[in-house]
Design an enzyme around this catalytic site. Structure first.
Site, PDB file in Angstrom:
ATOM      1  N   GLU A  17       5.877   6.362  -9.470  1.00 24.63           N
ATOM      2  CA  GLU A  17       4.532   5.944  -9.046  1.00 24.63           C
ATOM      3  C   GLU A  17       3.920   6.862  -7.997  1.00 24.63           C
ATOM      4  OE1 GLU A  17       3.770   1.728  -8.429  1.00 24.63           O
ATOM      5  OE2 GLU A  17       5.733   1.256  -9.229  1.00 24.63           O
ATOM      6  N   HIS A  21       0.598   0.994 -13.233  1.00 22.31           N
ATOM      7  CA  HIS A  21       1.394  -0.164 -13.647  1.00 22.31           C
ATOM      8  C   HIS A  21       2.872   0.243 -13.648  1.00 22.31           C
ATOM      9  CE1 HIS A  21       2.252  -3.982 -15.528  1.00 22.31           C
ATOM     10  NE2 HIS A  21       3.103  -3.330 -16.311  1.00 22.31           N
ATOM     11  N   ARG A  66      -5.784  -8.272  -8.973  1.00 18.69           N
ATOM     12  CA  ARG A  66      -6.766  -9.183  -9.563  1.00 18.69           C
ATOM     13  C   ARG A  66      -7.344  -8.545 -10.810  1.00 18.69           C
ATOM     14  NH1 ARG A  66     -10.075 -13.851  -6.998  1.00 18.69           N
ATOM     15  NH2 ARG A  66     -10.849 -13.915  -9.123  1.00 18.69           N
ATOM     16  N   ILE A  67      -7.816  -9.390 -11.713  1.00 15.08           N
ATOM     17  CA  ILE A  67      -8.382  -8.899 -12.965  1.00 15.08           C
ATOM     18  C   ILE A  67      -9.909  -8.882 -12.827  1.00 15.08           C
ATOM     19  CG2 ILE A  67      -8.574  -9.393 -15.442  1.00 15.08           C
ATOM     20  CD1 ILE A  67      -5.711  -8.765 -14.641  1.00 15.08           C
ATOM     21  N   ASP A  91      -4.182  -4.055 -18.932  1.00 10.97           N
ATOM     22  CA  ASP A  91      -3.220  -2.967 -19.184  1.00 10.97           C
ATOM     23  C   ASP A  91      -3.368  -2.342 -20.581  1.00 10.97           C
ATOM     24  OD1 ASP A  91      -2.094  -3.361 -16.641  1.00 10.97           O
ATOM     25  OD2 ASP A  91      -0.675  -4.837 -17.400  1.00 10.97           O
ATOM     26  N   GLY A 121       0.774  -1.232   0.000  1.00 13.52           N
ATOM     27  CA  GLY A 121       0.000   0.000   0.000  1.00 13.52           C
ATOM     28  C   GLY A 121       0.808   1.286   0.000  1.00 13.52           C
ATOM     29  N   ASN A 174       1.472   3.029  -2.612  1.00 16.53           N
ATOM     30  CA  ASN A 174       0.750   3.955  -3.508  1.00 16.53           C
ATOM     31  C   ASN A 174      -0.489   4.523  -2.816  1.00 16.53           C
ATOM     32  OD1 ASN A 174       1.913   4.250  -6.352  1.00 16.53           O
ATOM     33  ND2 ASN A 174       2.153   2.067  -5.942  1.00 16.53           N
ATOM     34  N   ASN A 200      -5.659   2.587 -13.031  1.00 18.20           N
ATOM     35  CA  ASN A 200      -4.689   1.616 -12.522  1.00 18.20           C
ATOM     36  C   ASN A 200      -3.293   2.196 -12.663  1.00 18.20           C
ATOM     37  OD1 ASN A 200      -3.608  -1.016 -11.777  1.00 18.20           O
ATOM     38  ND2 ASN A 200      -3.052  -1.267 -13.926  1.00 18.20           N
TER      39      ASN A 200
HETATM   40  C1  GAR Z   1       3.262  -1.175  -7.391  1.00 21.48           C
HETATM   41  O1  GAR Z   1       4.568  -1.190  -7.901  1.00 21.48           O
HETATM   42  C2  GAR Z   1       2.249  -1.148  -8.529  1.00 21.48           C
HETATM   43  O2  GAR Z   1       2.674  -0.397  -9.624  1.00 21.48           O
HETATM   44  C3  GAR Z   1       2.177  -2.617  -8.871  1.00 21.48           C
HETATM   45  O3  GAR Z   1       2.183  -3.282  -7.631  1.00 21.48           O
HETATM   46  C4  GAR Z   1       2.936  -2.500  -6.692  1.00 21.48           C
HETATM   47  C5  GAR Z   1       2.125  -2.293  -5.438  1.00 21.48           C
HETATM   48  O4  GAR Z   1       2.852  -1.678  -4.426  1.00 21.48           O
HETATM   49  N1  GAR Z   1       1.023  -2.902  -9.666  1.00 21.48           N
HETATM   50  C6  GAR Z   1       1.030  -3.789 -10.668  1.00 21.48           C
HETATM   51  O5  GAR Z   1       1.985  -4.463 -10.945  1.00 21.48           O
HETATM   52  C7  GAR Z   1      -0.290  -3.881 -11.429  1.00 21.48           C
HETATM   53  N2  GAR Z   1      -0.119  -4.650 -12.639  1.00 21.48           N
HETATM   54  P1  GAR Z   1       2.139  -0.939  -3.219  1.00 21.48           P
HETATM   55  O6  GAR Z   1       1.154  -1.945  -2.605  1.00 21.48           O
HETATM   56  O7  GAR Z   1       3.253  -0.629  -2.265  1.00 21.48           O
HETATM   57  O8  GAR Z   1       1.446   0.291  -3.729  1.00 21.48           O
END
Ligand code: GAR
Length: 202
Positions: A175, A104, A86-87, A145, A6, A8, A102
């Site tokens: 991010e 990525h 999840r998709i 994506d 978490g 982000n 989203n």
């Molecule tokens: C982040 O790097 C995000 O971009 C990625 O998962 C991580 C979550 O980190 N998402 C994907 O790969 C989606 N395809 P976080 O829980 O610390 O935010």
């Protein structure tokens, strides 16, 4: 929506507190993993957290279960996938078209699509030997994506990087900035989609 650490989500919480999110408010955090630290971050910030487990459910069933909660309680104007792994079903993606974004951890269309998430993305980037990578915020459509791109930011890939080092650099430099920025643009009503392309109003 979250699945893991978490960071982000934390960037969104911090931005809401410090600068605001263009008038938007984080009304709920939903996780598909009970133990996700992101739920603790939500609790610490006083935001209602929900666990919507998906064990044994296919994407259609999971999306329906989630939608019940959204319809009955959360009623969001925007769904933010902040590390949600999840998709959704095609039906769910279509129902909320233009209302799900989203993040990525690569420059789409590189290193994305089914099975590409988290550290796997950075492993693939390093295996290819790219010299820059980055992050993308996009609207979610039925294809993984593939939805319209809102913002992208690049970061350098350094010689000898491990996947973890590259992941951290992309989080810090890309991010954690891009996601609050994209949410703010949405909440300010400055994003529109025309023929699959996102326009950003000044
Ligand atoms: C982040 O790097 C995000 O971009 C990625 O998962 C991580 C979550 O980190 N998402 C994907 O790969 C989606 N395809 P976080 O829980 O610390 O935010």
């Amino acid at each position: 929506m979250v699945s893991g650490g978490g960071t982000n989500l934390q960037a969104l919480i911090d931005c809401q507190k410090e600068k605001g999110l263009g008038g938007g408010e984080i009304v709920a955090v939903i996780s598909n993993r009970k133990a996700a630290y992101a739920l603790e971050r939500a609790a610490n910030a006083g935001i209602p957290g929900y666990y919507v487990g998906g064990k044994g459910l296919d994407n259609d069933e999971y999306s329906r279960k989630l939608d019940e909660l959204l319809e009955s309680e959360v009623k969001p104007d925007l769904i933010v996938l902040a590390g949600f792994l999840r998709i959704f079903s095609e039906e769910f993606s279509n129902k909320y078209a233009g209302k799900i974004i989203n993040i990525h951890p690569s420059l789409i269309p590189s290193f994305c699509g089914d099975g590409m998430y988290g550290l796997r993305v950075h492993e693939a980037a390093l295996a290819k030997g790219v010299k820059v990578s980055g992050a993308t915020v996009h609207f979610v459509s039925a294809g993984t994506d593939e939805g319209p791109i809102i913002l992208q930011k690049s970061a350098e890939v350094k010689a000898g990087d491990t996947p973890e080092e590259l992941q951290k650099r992309i989080m810090v430099e890309c991010e954690w900035k891009l996601l609050p920025q994209a949410v703010t643009l949405f909440c300010e009503g400055r994003l529109s989609i025309e023929n699959g392309i996102v326009n950003i109003k000044d």
